[in-house]
Design an enzyme around this catalytic site. Structure first.
Site, PDB file in Angstrom:
ATOM      1  CE1 TYR A  54       0.994  -0.210   4.445  1.00 54.03           C
ATOM      2  CE2 TYR A  54      -0.114   1.903   4.397  1.00 54.03           C
ATOM      3  CZ  TYR A  54       0.701   1.012   5.038  1.00 54.03           C
ATOM      4  OH  TYR A  54       1.230   1.324   6.260  1.00 54.03           O
ATOM      5  CE  LYS A 102       3.123   3.151   3.294  1.00 54.44           C
ATOM      6  NZ  LYS A 102       3.261   3.136   4.748  1.00 54.44           N
ATOM      7  NE  ARG A 136      -6.070 -19.943   4.112  1.00 52.36           N
ATOM      8  CZ  ARG A 136      -5.275 -20.832   4.725  1.00 52.36           C
ATOM      9  NH1 ARG A 136      -5.386 -22.123   4.462  1.00 52.36           N
ATOM     10  NH2 ARG A 136      -4.382 -20.440   5.610  1.00 52.36           N
ATOM     11  NE  ARG A 148       6.948   4.023   0.621  1.00 54.32           N
ATOM     12  CZ  ARG A 148       6.677   4.856   1.619  1.00 54.32           C
ATOM     13  NH1 ARG A 148       7.619   5.180   2.491  1.00 54.32           N
ATOM     14  NH2 ARG A 148       5.470   5.362   1.747  1.00 54.32           N
ATOM     15  CD  GLU A 158       9.699   1.704  10.605  1.00 53.84           C
ATOM     16  OE1 GLU A 158       9.614   2.655   9.824  1.00 53.84           O
ATOM     17  OE2 GLU A 158       9.628   0.504  10.246  1.00 53.84           O
TER      18      GLU A 158
END
Ligand code: PDD
Length: 287
Positions: A33, A151, A101, A52, A183
């Site tokens: 994301y 991310k 799945r 990114r 962070e």
């Protein structure tokens, strides 16, 4: 009135936008994301977020399902259709819906990625008294996986961190690994000593913040130097100032860490100056 959102090439009212129960984002957190902020109806640091995103996709062997130009066009269209003046655009791309799945990745020729984008209106994002006043943080062990440079939508542990912070009366948590701060739950962490900004160097241990890159570029404008290295909670508690950066908080001072006041215990002047410069420069460069 509900929002208009984007799902796989279509603009839809949010009530009509759906994703399959077999989507790998839902079943496996197999997705990435980006969050891009909007000021004056324009996108902040769009190119950095797009770059990114491309890197996150490549690191996970996912094809880039949308060109840079198209991505920009959809961001702008959503901002326009939803009348966003200040807020953000959220984007998520997952490995799609293979129809069942299975741990094994589906053949990318047979399963298209799922692309979702939506806006969030946040009036007062820039001129935010709470952000100017600063936040308190607590420290927590960093229990996330070791590819934090990607991310991904695996945000359970960061959510748990925010909940622990809330329960402790703090605004956020800083993660600590091997004795050093990595962070924040959803932001990069900094301390200020004299005229030096100290922040952890880039590696797989942290997300390579787009706001981080911009703020470090603007350091010289604030007559500050940059030192990229990790620091401990104790060093941060004894620093002159501390702050965080992200697309949604810009630069926000940190005034207390684990109950210990940082500096005077009030928002630091250097952090506030960096916030001012970041917002001013970002408005100028917004597209
Ligand atoms: N979070 N570190 C983590 C773990 C993050 O999730 C984020 C961003 C950052 C700052 O990156 P940037 O400056 O590019 O926003 C650092 C976004 C805002 C979020 O999850 O909502």
């Amino acid at each position: 009135m509900g929002r208009i959102v984007y799902v796989n090439g279509e603009y839809l009212p949010e009530e009509e936008a759906t994703v399959s129960i077999f989507d790998r984002g839902f079943l496996m957190a197999d997705g990435v994301y980006e969050v891009t902020s909007v000021l004056d109806g324009k996108l902040i640091d769009f190119d950095g977020h797009a770059a990114r995103l491309a890197r996150s996709l490549a690191e996970l062997d996912m094809a880039q399902p949308i060109s840079h130009e198209e991505l920009l066009a959809v961001h702008r269209e959503l901002v326009a259709r939803n009348g966003i003046d200040e807020g953000l655009v959220y984007l998520q791309i997952t490995r799609g819906n293979p129809g069942d799945r299975d741990f094994v990745f589906p053949d990318p020729d047979e399963t298209a990625p799922t692309v979702v984008m939506f806006t969030q209106s946040k009036p007062g994002l820039a001129d935010n008294p709470a952000a100017r006043a600063g936040i308190k943080v607590i420290s927590l062990p960093d229990l996330r996986w070791h590819r934090r440079d990607i991310k991904t939508v695996q945000l359970l542990y960061p959510s748990m961190g925010k909940m622990a912070a809330k329960a402790a009366g703090a605004g956020d948590a800083w993660f600590v690994e091997d004795g050093k701060v990595t962070e924040g739950t959803s932001n990069n962490a900094y301390i200020v000593k004299g005229n030096r900004i100290i922040t952890r160097e880039l590696s797989n241990d942290i997300l390579h913040g787009i706001t981080r890159a911009a703020v470090l570029r603007f350091a010289a404008e604030a007559q500050m130097e940059v030192e990229e290295r990790a620091f401990t909670i104790e060093e941060a508690q004894g620093a002159d100032e501390a702050f965080i950066t992200s697309a949604t908080t810009f630069v926000t001072p940190v005034i207390e860490i684990d109950g210990v006041k940082v500096g005077t215990g009030e928002a630091g002047p250097k952090a506030l100056r960096l916030r001012e410069i970041y917002i001013e420069e970002s408005r100028k460069a917004a597209i």
